[in-house]
Design a protein around this motif. Structure first.
Motif, PDB file in Angstrom:
ATOM      1  N   PRO A 115       0.820  -1.222   0.000  1.00  0.00           N
ATOM      2  CA  PRO A 115       0.000   0.000   0.000  1.00  0.00           C
ATOM      3  C   PRO A 115       0.851   1.268   0.000  1.00  0.00           C
ATOM      4  N   GLY A 116       1.989   1.233   0.727  1.00  0.00           N
ATOM      5  CA  GLY A 116       2.868   2.398   0.744  1.00  0.00           C
ATOM      6  C   GLY A 116       3.455   2.692  -0.627  1.00  0.00           C
ATOM      7  N   LEU A 117       3.848   1.666  -1.344  1.00  0.00           N
ATOM      8  CA  LEU A 117       4.374   1.866  -2.696  1.00  0.00           C
ATOM      9  C   LEU A 117       3.306   2.428  -3.624  1.00  0.00           C
ATOM     10  N   TYR A 118       2.076   1.950  -3.460  1.00  0.00           N
ATOM     11  CA  TYR A 118       0.995   2.516  -4.294  1.00  0.00           C
ATOM     12  C   TYR A 118       0.803   4.004  -3.994  1.00  0.00           C
ATOM     13  N   ARG A 119       0.840   4.387  -2.712  1.00  0.00           N
ATOM     14  CA  ARG A 119       0.656   5.802  -2.369  1.00  0.00           C
ATOM     15  C   ARG A 119       1.770   6.660  -2.958  1.00  0.00           C
ATOM     16  N   ILE A 132      16.279  -1.502   8.478  1.00  0.00           N
ATOM     17  CA  ILE A 132      15.165  -0.578   8.550  1.00  0.00           C
ATOM     18  C   ILE A 132      14.540  -0.578   9.944  1.00  0.00           C
ATOM     19  N   ASP A 133      14.347   0.598  10.493  1.00  0.00           N
ATOM     20  CA  ASP A 133      13.601   0.809  11.731  1.00  0.00           C
ATOM     21  C   ASP A 133      12.554   1.868  11.418  1.00  0.00           C
ATOM     22  N   HIS A 134      11.296   1.451  11.316  1.00  0.00           N
ATOM     23  CA  HIS A 134      10.277   2.374  10.811  1.00  0.00           C
ATOM     24  C   HIS A 134      10.091   3.599  11.699  1.00  0.00           C
ATOM     25  N   TYR A 135      10.508   3.536  12.967  1.00  0.00           N
ATOM     26  CA  TYR A 135      10.382   4.712  13.828  1.00  0.00           C
ATOM     27  C   TYR A 135      11.190   5.890  13.288  1.00  0.00           C
ATOM     28  N   LEU A 136      12.321   5.597  12.666  1.00  0.00           N
ATOM     29  CA  LEU A 136      13.157   6.672  12.142  1.00  0.00           C
ATOM     30  C   LEU A 136      12.572   7.306  10.889  1.00  0.00           C
ATOM     31  N   GLY A 137      11.564   6.676  10.286  1.00  0.00           N
ATOM     32  CA  GLY A 137      10.914   7.247   9.124  1.00  0.00           C
ATOM     33  C   GLY A 137       9.762   8.162   9.461  1.00  0.00           C
ATOM     34  N   LYS A 138       9.407   8.243  10.734  1.00  0.00           N
ATOM     35  CA  LYS A 138       8.293   9.102  11.134  1.00  0.00           C
ATOM     36  C   LYS A 138       8.670  10.568  10.983  1.00  0.00           C
ATOM     37  N   GLU A 139       7.728  11.348  10.487  1.00  0.00           N
ATOM     38  CA  GLU A 139       7.979  12.764  10.222  1.00  0.00           C
ATOM     39  C   GLU A 139       8.453  13.495  11.479  1.00  0.00           C
ATOM     40  N   THR A 140       7.826  13.191  12.614  1.00  0.00           N
ATOM     41  CA  THR A 140       8.170  13.903  13.843  1.00  0.00           C
ATOM     42  C   THR A 140       9.582  13.580  14.301  1.00  0.00           C
ATOM     43  N   VAL A 141      10.024  12.341  14.111  1.00  0.00           N
ATOM     44  CA  VAL A 141      11.379  11.965  14.521  1.00  0.00           C
ATOM     45  C   VAL A 141      12.396  12.772  13.725  1.00  0.00           C
ATOM     46  N   GLN A 142      12.157  12.915  12.440  1.00  0.00           N
ATOM     47  CA  GLN A 142      13.078  13.706  11.634  1.00  0.00           C
ATOM     48  C   GLN A 142      13.002  15.185  12.002  1.00  0.00           C
ATOM     49  N   ASN A 143      11.792  15.635  12.378  1.00  0.00           N
ATOM     50  CA  ASN A 143      11.658  17.021  12.801  1.00  0.00           C
ATOM     51  C   ASN A 143      12.380  17.295  14.108  1.00  0.00           C
ATOM     52  N   GLU A 180       6.902   4.323   3.504  1.00  0.00           N
ATOM     53  CA  GLU A 180       6.974   4.985   2.208  1.00  0.00           C
ATOM     54  C   GLU A 180       8.264   5.795   2.090  1.00  0.00           C
ATOM     55  N   ARG A 181       8.507   6.594   3.105  1.00  0.00           N
ATOM     56  CA  ARG A 181       9.696   7.450   3.094  1.00  0.00           C
ATOM     57  C   ARG A 181      10.977   6.626   3.054  1.00  0.00           C
ATOM     58  N   LEU A 182      11.039   5.578   3.872  1.00  0.00           N
ATOM     59  CA  LEU A 182      12.270   4.809   3.981  1.00  0.00           C
ATOM     60  C   LEU A 182      12.569   4.021   2.709  1.00  0.00           C
ATOM     61  N   ILE A 183      11.538   3.473   2.077  1.00  0.00           N
ATOM     62  CA  ILE A 183      11.772   2.739   0.828  1.00  0.00           C
ATOM     63  C   ILE A 183      12.274   3.683  -0.254  1.00  0.00           C
ATOM     64  N   MET A 184      11.730   4.886  -0.314  1.00  0.00           N
ATOM     65  CA  MET A 184      12.223   5.860  -1.292  1.00  0.00           C
ATOM     66  C   MET A 184      13.676   6.250  -0.988  1.00  0.00           C
ATOM     67  N   ASP A 185      14.043   6.302   0.293  1.00  0.00           N
ATOM     68  CA  ASP A 185      15.441   6.580   0.642  1.00  0.00           C
ATOM     69  C   ASP A 185      16.353   5.447   0.179  1.00  0.00           C
ATOM     70  N   VAL A 186      15.872   4.210   0.241  1.00  0.00           N
ATOM     71  CA  VAL A 186      16.655   3.079  -0.267  1.00  0.00           C
ATOM     72  C   VAL A 186      16.935   3.270  -1.755  1.00  0.00           C
ATOM     73  N   THR A 231      20.836   7.625   5.841  1.00  0.00           N
ATOM     74  CA  THR A 231      20.801   8.426   7.061  1.00  0.00           C
ATOM     75  C   THR A 231      19.872   7.842   8.107  1.00  0.00           C
ATOM     76  N   LEU A 232      18.715   7.356   7.702  1.00  0.00           N
ATOM     77  CA  LEU A 232      17.692   6.889   8.637  1.00  0.00           C
ATOM     78  C   LEU A 232      17.732   5.374   8.824  1.00  0.00           C
ATOM     79  N   PHE A 233      18.858   4.757   8.490  1.00  0.00           N
ATOM     80  CA  PHE A 233      19.007   3.314   8.645  1.00  0.00           C
ATOM     81  C   PHE A 233      20.173   3.024   9.595  1.00  0.00           C
ATOM     82  N   MET A 234      20.085   1.920  10.308  1.00  0.00           N
ATOM     83  CA  MET A 234      21.090   1.581  11.303  1.00  0.00           C
ATOM     84  C   MET A 234      22.313   0.931  10.648  1.00  0.00           C
ATOM     85  N   ARG A 235      23.471   1.318  11.102  1.00  0.00           N
ATOM     86  CA  ARG A 235      24.720   0.743  10.612  1.00  0.00           C
ATOM     87  C   ARG A 235      25.069  -0.480  11.455  1.00  0.00           C
TER      88      ARG A 235
END
Length: 490
Positions: A29-33, A176-187, A421-427, A433-437
């Motif tokens: 669904p995220g890819l469709y959006r 991938i840790d989806h918490y790091l893809g949240k808009e507020t976390v980046q803000n 959605e955000r994290l897959i586009m970053d891939v 940046t938003l992925f764990m090393r």
């Protein structure tokens, strides 16, 4: 305010485990959006891969059903759905064998990014990586996305990292840790590093303490047997809450660059002091009647199907970061299942002014608190003291300066993309940046393992707490003995 949508270049994305729950609810669904928003060009290809023997039309029917169920009506445009399905394909593959791999390799096109999403059990990561390499799909432009858990302790995390490193370089691995893809976390990073207002105060001289809360109303339900081998410490603290703590406590990186950001996060993890057993509270939820219904909600023991379980569904702890910036400022972390409300937030409580010029009762004074809400209603809230309106002297009252993203950004800006959605586009863009090393994951386990080993050696049993509560009473005492109190879960 209208958000900008920047399309990515055409790509090929393979989703292993494409018929599973995560792919159905989130990834597809995220890819469709993103396609609906114009971010995915039609020349791209999305290939589902799983053990299920079916043709591409059958898989497209599953994708259509997922869109109908998990995408809002405003975006379910028939023409757009058909266009999206036209770039969707499917191959049945055997992760542990060779069936289907040659057919999968033939579907990938040269000259573009090849991304492989491992939406499968971690036990299959090594086999998938090996076969991608064997069938020459692990080229320089290949990227793999791996879901947590990244091991269940330091030894297994190192083994997993070593297995992936046999076939892919670190810059090709996206944990991938989806918490790091949240808009507020980046803000949170934007608020700290794009404004002069907060950063000079972002230290132990001005901040009294920090609270990080991730509360859920659901129990472990159908995943009880899995969760019982994990628990809240491994499932939430070691990754999600740890990442939030790092973003709060990290030093400013020299640039908003993947390795620069992750270098600073790694320093925070390595600076975490060992946690005393007296600074940890663990709990298990009890059964609760379901309102007016006669059928009760089962307790953790029933959900886990293990009457002797000592696994925690709730944990609260006090952590300290041993460096100049944070010396003496405690970080209180808590997370749990079957709590009063579903909420995730970070609360930074500032110290009181060193001297008050007002004739205000000390017990009525309220500290300034910056609250970053991750869910629900993403936004930020700053509580400040002002004069209470009206005659009769200088009476102070605490009021919130509230910014809900839905209200502040308007109708267009409020349509915030899901974290996946955000994290897959970053891939696809190659932005880690938003992925764990790998070293970050291992450092987190190195801090977590002794905590778990301690309570296992002592044979500690979690305290019981009522479903629909804020957790065990002992968690309240963890704060009360420091002269502080938890924020209300609501």
């Amino acid at each position: 305010m209208v958000s900008r949508v920047i399309p990515v270049d055409p790509f090929d994305l393979v989703i292993f485990g494409a018929t599973g729950d995560l792919a159905t609810r989130k990834i597809l669904p995220g890819l469709y959006r993103r396609f609906f928003a114009g971010q995915i060009p039609e020349g791209s290809k999305i290939v589902g891969a799983a053990r299920t023997a079916q043709d591409s039309d059958a898989f497209r029917a599953q994708v259509r059903a997922a869109i109908e169920e998990f995408v809002g009506a405003a975006k379910r445009d028939p023409a757009q759905i058909e266009a999206f399905l036209s770039i969707v394909d499917y191959v049945a593959v055997d992760a542990m064998g060779d069936d289907g791999w040659a057919a999968l390799a033939q579907k990938l096109r040269d000259g573009r990014v090849h991304a492989f999403y491992f939406s499968v059990a971690p036990s299959l990561f090594g086999a998938l990586a090996e076969r991608l390499h064997s069938y020459k799909m692990a080229g320089p432009e290949a990227r793999i996305v791996v879901e947590k858990p990244f091991g269940r302790d330091l030894a297994s995390a190192r083994a997993l990292n070593a297995t992936l490193a046999e076939h892919f370089d670190e810059h090709q691995i996206y944990r991938i840790d989806h918490y790091l893809g949240k808009e507020t976390v980046q803000n949170l990073m934007a608020v700290r590093f794009a404004n002069i207002l907060f950063e000079p105060l972002w230290n132990s001289q001005y901040i009294d303490h920090v609270q990080i809360t991730v509360a859920e109303t659901v129990g472990v339900g159908g995943r009880g047997s899995y969760y019982d081998k994990s628990g809240a410490m491994r499932d939430m603290v070691q990754n999600h809450l740890m990442q939030l703590l790092c973003l709060i406590a990290m030093e400013p990186p020299y640039h908003f660059d993947p390795d620069a950001v992750r270098d600073e996060k790694l320093k925070v993890i390595r600076a975490l002091q060992p946690v005393n057993s007296s600074d940890i509270v663990r709990g298990q939820y009890l059964a609760q009647a379901r309102g007016d219904c006669d059928t009760p909600l089962p307790g953790y023991i029933e959900d886990s199907e293990n009457p002797q379980s000592k696994t925690e569904s709730y944990i609260a702890l006090k952590a300290h970061v041993a460096n100049w910036r944070w010396q003496g400022t405690p970080f209180y972390l808590r997370t749990g299942k079957r709590l009063r409300a579903r909420t995730s937030e970070i609360a930074i409580t500032f110290k009181q002014p060193p001297h008050s010029i007002f004739d205000e009762n000390e017990s009525e004074w309220r500290e300034n608190v910056l609250v970053i809400r991750l869910q629900p209603n993403e936004g930020m809230n700053l509580k400040v003291m002002i004069k209470e309106p009206g005659p009769g002297g200088m009476r102070l009252v605490q009021v919130p300066l509230d910014m809900s993203f839905a209200e502040a950004l308007g109708e267009d800006g409020a349509d915030i993309p899901d974290a996946y959605e955000r994290l897959i586009m970053d891939v696809i863009r190659g932005n880690q940046t938003l992925f764990m090393r790998g070293d970050e994951v291992e450092a987190a386990w190195a801090w977590t393992d002794p905590i778990i080993a301690g309570w296992e050696a002592r044979g500690d049993k979690p305290a019981s707490y009522d479903s629909g509560s804020s957790g065990p009473e002992d968690a309240l005492m963890l704060m009360h003995r420091d002269g502080r109190r938890w924020r209300e879960i609501r």
